[in-house]
Motif scaffolding. Structure first.
Motif, mmCIF file in Angstrom:
data_model
loop_
_atom_site.group_PDB
_atom_site.id
_atom_site.type_symbol
_atom_site.label_atom_id
_atom_site.label_comp_id
_atom_site.label_asym_id
_atom_site.label_seq_id
_atom_site.Cartn_x
_atom_site.Cartn_y
_atom_site.Cartn_z
ATOM 1 N N ARG A 132 0.830 -1.208 0.000
ATOM 2 C CA ARG A 132 0.000 0.000 0.000
ATOM 3 C C ARG A 132 0.857 1.248 0.000
ATOM 4 O O ARG A 132 0.538 2.229 -0.676
ATOM 5 C CB ARG A 132 -0.921 0.007 1.209
ATOM 6 C CG ARG A 132 -2.087 -0.904 1.070
ATOM 7 C CD ARG A 132 -3.046 -0.695 2.207
ATOM 8 N NE ARG A 132 -4.162 -1.623 2.099
ATOM 9 C CZ ARG A 132 -5.071 -1.788 3.007
ATOM 10 N NH1 ARG A 132 -5.026 -1.073 4.116
ATOM 11 N NH2 ARG A 132 -6.041 -2.646 2.857
ATOM 12 N N ARG A 133 1.927 1.223 0.748
ATOM 13 C CA ARG A 133 2.804 2.388 0.807
ATOM 14 C C ARG A 133 3.444 2.650 -0.552
ATOM 15 O O ARG A 133 3.552 3.785 -0.987
ATOM 16 C CB ARG A 133 3.859 2.144 1.868
ATOM 17 C CG ARG A 133 4.697 3.329 2.167
ATOM 18 C CD ARG A 133 5.571 3.076 3.362
ATOM 19 N NE ARG A 133 6.367 4.233 3.653
ATOM 20 C CZ ARG A 133 7.382 4.260 4.466
ATOM 21 N NH1 ARG A 133 7.711 3.155 5.104
ATOM 22 N NH2 ARG A 133 8.048 5.349 4.671
ATOM 23 N N ALA A 134 3.885 1.588 -1.236
ATOM 24 C CA ALA A 134 4.486 1.754 -2.562
ATOM 25 C C ALA A 134 3.435 2.216 -3.570
ATOM 26 O O ALA A 134 3.741 3.016 -4.457
ATOM 27 C CB ALA A 134 5.106 0.431 -3.011
ATOM 28 N N HIS A 135 2.216 1.717 -3.431
ATOM 29 C CA HIS A 135 1.149 2.117 -4.347
ATOM 30 C C HIS A 135 0.773 3.584 -4.141
ATOM 31 O O HIS A 135 0.501 4.301 -5.104
ATOM 32 C CB HIS A 135 -0.077 1.225 -4.141
ATOM 33 C CG HIS A 135 -1.232 1.559 -5.025
ATOM 34 N ND1 HIS A 135 -1.119 1.652 -6.385
ATOM 35 C CD2 HIS A 135 -2.542 1.828 -4.741
ATOM 36 C CE1 HIS A 135 -2.292 1.971 -6.907
ATOM 37 N NE2 HIS A 135 -3.170 2.087 -5.917
#
Length: 92
Positions: A86-89
């Motif tokens: 989620r953080r990378a997205h």
């Protein structure tokens, strides 16, 4: 001491050394993902340590503890991976 006692001693020493190396990487890890991988490694080493202790004592009462720690480590790894995804997205 027989041969199995030496094997258990060497196994405990090597597991302890692996935990110390993982703790070093946990403290010095350059990224959050490195630290998460180290926490997962430490949980696997903890499960291994308890499993060897169960084998040494021959008491199957701790098998539930081994399974519980293994499942908690697995769920923790899944949670961390989902958080990282989620953080990378969100960063794009």
């Amino acid at each position: 001491m027989n041969l199995m006692d030496y094997a258990y001693t060497v196994t405990f020493v090597l597991l302890g050394a692996a935990v110390l190396l993982a703790l070093y990487r946990l403290l010095r890890g350059p990224s959050v993902m490195d630290r998460l991988v180290c926490l997962n490694t430490i949980s696997v080493l903890l499960v291994s340590f308890i499993a060897v202790e169960v084998a040494l004592r021959g008491d199957p009462a701790y098998i539930g503890v081994v399974i519980t720690f293994a499942l908690l480590g697995f769920v923790g790894s899944l949670t961390a991976a989902r958080f990282a995804e989620r953080r990378a997205h969100d960063r794009g």
